[in-house]
Write a protein that holds these residues in place. Structure first.
Motif, short mmCIF file in Angstrom:
data_model
loop_
_atom_site.label_atom_id
_atom_site.label_comp_id
_atom_site.label_asym_id
_atom_site.label_seq_id
_atom_site.Cartn_x
_atom_site.Cartn_y
_atom_site.Cartn_z
N MET A 211 0.87 -1.02 0.01
CA MET A 211 -0.15 0.05 0.16
C MET A 211 0.85 1.42 -0.14
SD MET A 211 -2.61 1.47 2.87
CE MET A 211 -4.14 0.94 2.03
N GLN A 212 0.58 2.05 -1.15
CA GLN A 212 1.31 3.40 -1.05
C GLN A 212 0.28 4.39 -0.67
OE1 GLN A 212 2.74 3.11 -5.22
NE2 GLN A 212 4.49 1.93 -4.76
N ALA A 213 0.60 4.76 0.56
CA ALA A 213 -0.61 5.76 1.17
C ALA A 213 0.21 7.20 0.80
CB ALA A 213 -0.72 5.59 2.54
N ARG A 214 -0.69 8.10 -0.01
CA ARG A 214 -0.11 9.35 -0.51
C ARG A 214 -1.47 10.34 -0.19
NH1 ARG A 214 3.61 6.47 -0.33
NH2 ARG A 214 5.26 6.17 -1.74
N HIS A 215 -1.00 11.61 -0.10
CA HIS A 215 -2.18 12.64 -0.14
C HIS A 215 -2.67 12.81 -1.28
CE1 HIS A 215 -0.89 14.36 3.85
NE2 HIS A 215 0.12 14.18 3.52
N GLY A 216 -3.89 12.82 -1.41
CA GLY A 216 -4.78 13.10 -2.60
C GLY A 216 -5.29 11.96 -3.55
N ARG A 217 -5.24 10.83 -2.75
CA ARG A 217 -5.60 9.58 -3.36
C ARG A 217 -5.85 8.50 -1.99
NH1 ARG A 217 0.12 7.75 -5.97
NH2 ARG A 217 0.80 6.31 -4.47
N THR A 218 -6.76 7.42 -2.39
CA THR A 218 -7.09 6.67 -1.35
C THR A 218 -6.86 5.35 -1.81
OG1 THR A 218 -8.86 7.81 -0.81
CG2 THR A 218 -9.02 5.79 -0.19
N PRO A 219 -5.71 4.71 -1.32
CA PRO A 219 -5.40 3.34 -1.86
C PRO A 219 -6.35 2.34 -1.35
CG PRO A 219 -3.75 4.16 -0.24
CD PRO A 219 -4.68 5.26 -0.58
N ASN A 220 -6.27 1.20 -1.81
CA ASN A 220 -7.20 0.11 -1.22
C ASN A 220 -6.55 -1.29 -1.55
OD1 ASN A 220 -9.77 -1.08 -0.74
ND2 ASN A 220 -9.75 -1.93 -2.83
N ILE A 221 -6.44 -1.87 -0.18
CA ILE A 221 -6.00 -3.46 -0.20
C ILE A 221 -7.03 -4.32 -0.42
CG2 ILE A 221 -4.80 -5.06 1.38
CD1 ILE A 221 -3.71 -2.70 2.86
N HIS A 222 -7.07 -5.01 -1.69
CA HIS A 222 -8.30 -5.79 -2.03
C HIS A 222 -8.29 -7.23 -1.36
CE1 HIS A 222 -11.54 -6.38 -5.05
NE2 HIS A 222 -11.57 -7.52 -4.10
N LEU A 223 -8.89 -7.63 -0.38
CA LEU A 223 -8.78 -8.97 0.07
C LEU A 223 -10.00 -9.90 -0.48
CD1 LEU A 223 -7.88 -8.29 3.84
CD2 LEU A 223 -6.33 -8.56 1.96
N ASP B 20 -5.40 -10.28 -2.86
CA ASP B 20 -5.74 -10.25 -4.16
C ASP B 20 -4.51 -9.35 -5.04
OD1 ASP B 20 -6.88 -11.59 -6.66
OD2 ASP B 20 -7.56 -9.53 -6.61
N HIS B 21 -4.89 -8.06 -4.54
CA HIS B 21 -4.04 -6.80 -5.36
C HIS B 21 -4.37 -5.58 -4.28
CE1 HIS B 21 -8.05 -6.27 -6.70
NE2 HIS B 21 -7.82 -5.04 -7.27
N THR B 22 -3.65 -4.51 -4.72
CA THR B 22 -3.63 -3.28 -3.99
C THR B 22 -4.02 -2.31 -5.09
OG1 THR B 22 -2.12 -3.88 -2.01
CG2 THR B 22 -2.74 -1.58 -2.41
N GLU B 23 -4.82 -1.57 -4.81
CA GLU B 23 -5.16 -0.49 -5.71
C GLU B 23 -4.53 0.76 -5.30
OE1 GLU B 23 -9.17 -1.04 -5.40
OE2 GLU B 23 -9.21 -2.94 -6.37
N ASN B 24 -3.37 1.41 -5.85
CA ASN B 24 -2.75 2.70 -5.54
C ASN B 24 -2.95 3.81 -6.16
OD1 ASN B 24 -1.02 1.72 -3.11
ND2 ASN B 24 0.03 0.29 -4.28
#
Length: 270
Positions: free
Chosen positions: A212-224, A266-270
């Motif tokens: 997970m790449q947590a950054r300002h201006g976006r919402t990363p999602n860990i998909h389990l 499954d994957h992470t949406e960054n």
């Protein structure tokens, strides 16, 4: 002996130093937290889980469908790639995933910006929160909150951590005339039943399928993915015919041991 001028100069220098330190402390901004989510996607075997309409088969060769599925997720923490661990504010870290409500699939929280390579959470409600004053148990934890979820045993003053119900030819006929199975699993090893502890902690490594790449201006999602078939086919093989109803009993620990292995990344949406 210091002269008056030396003493005055020393006092002025000390005051300036104090003011400088104070100014520097005030000007240091606190880091603004960023948004993150974990998605809980319920499947069964290699298929999407569909309530009421699709029959599935377990390792005991029993046919069944699922009419209800819901479970608590709590105490989320994430490990950064530098090894430090951030624990989500506990007051904001209780979620009830309900298969019949897609909006509950996402656990939403705030974390410091950074790269995270490991996720941990609890299936259930921890003993500390379970015994807190009712004023500290709000939202999805409020037993009288009007939520149509039935996740609290009033007679036992405790939460149901994991609830699954369905229909199976292998289940006996109940008073309604249906062949229903019911798994209502709770118990935190507290005062009511110290031998039953169904709180289960899950830790998932994110490196293989995307940190997970947590950054300002976006919402990363860990998909389990949560493979519900493992409730039957986990470390313990669960037979509907043998155990059509499991609630507050010693056997419930076998069911919770199975559901602790439901989740994979499954994957992470960054």
């Amino acid at each position: 002996m210091k002269t008056y001028q030396q003493i005055l100069l020393l006092c002025i220098s000390s005051s300036m130093l104090f003011a400088t330190c104070k100014k520097e402390k005030i000007e240091q901004p606190l880091e603004e937290p960023v948004s993150g989510t974990v998605e809980f996607d319920n499947i069964i075997g290699g298929q999407n889980l569909l309530l009421n309409t699709v029959n599935y088969s377990n390792a005991s060769g029993e046919q069944f469908n699922i009419t209800l599925l819901q479970y608590y997720i709590s105490n989320i923490s994430l490990r950064k790639t530098d090894g430090s661990v951030y624990t989500v504010n506990q007051d904001s870290s209780y979620f009830l995933v309900r298969e019949n409500d897609p909006s509950t699939r996402f656990a939403r929280f705030k974390i410091p910006a950074g790269d995270y390579d490991q996720l941990s959470f609890v299936i259930g409600v921890d003993s500390l929160r379970s015994t807190m004053d009712i004023s500290k148990r709000t939202g999805v934890l409020d037993p009288a909150g009007g939520h149509d979820d039935g996740m609290y045993w009033g007679w036992n003053s405790g939460y149901i951590f994991f609830k699954m119900e369905g229909i199976s030819p292998s289940a006996p006929v109940d008073p309604s005339g249906q062949r229903k199975f019911r798994y209502h699993i709770g118990g935190f090893g507290g005062y009511s039943a110290p031998t039953i502890n169904n709180i289960r902690k899950v830790t998932i490594d994110l490196k293989a399928s995307g940190i997970m790449q947590a950054r300002h201006g976006r919402t990363p999602n860990i998909h389990l993915m949560a493979d519900i078939l493992k409730v039957f086919n986990g470390a313990n093989t669960l037979s509907i015919a043998t155990n059509p109803t499991v609630m507050f009993s010693d056997y419930s620990t076998k069911v919770s041991a199975n559901y602790s292995s439901l989740f994979y990344h499954d994957h992470t949406e960054n």
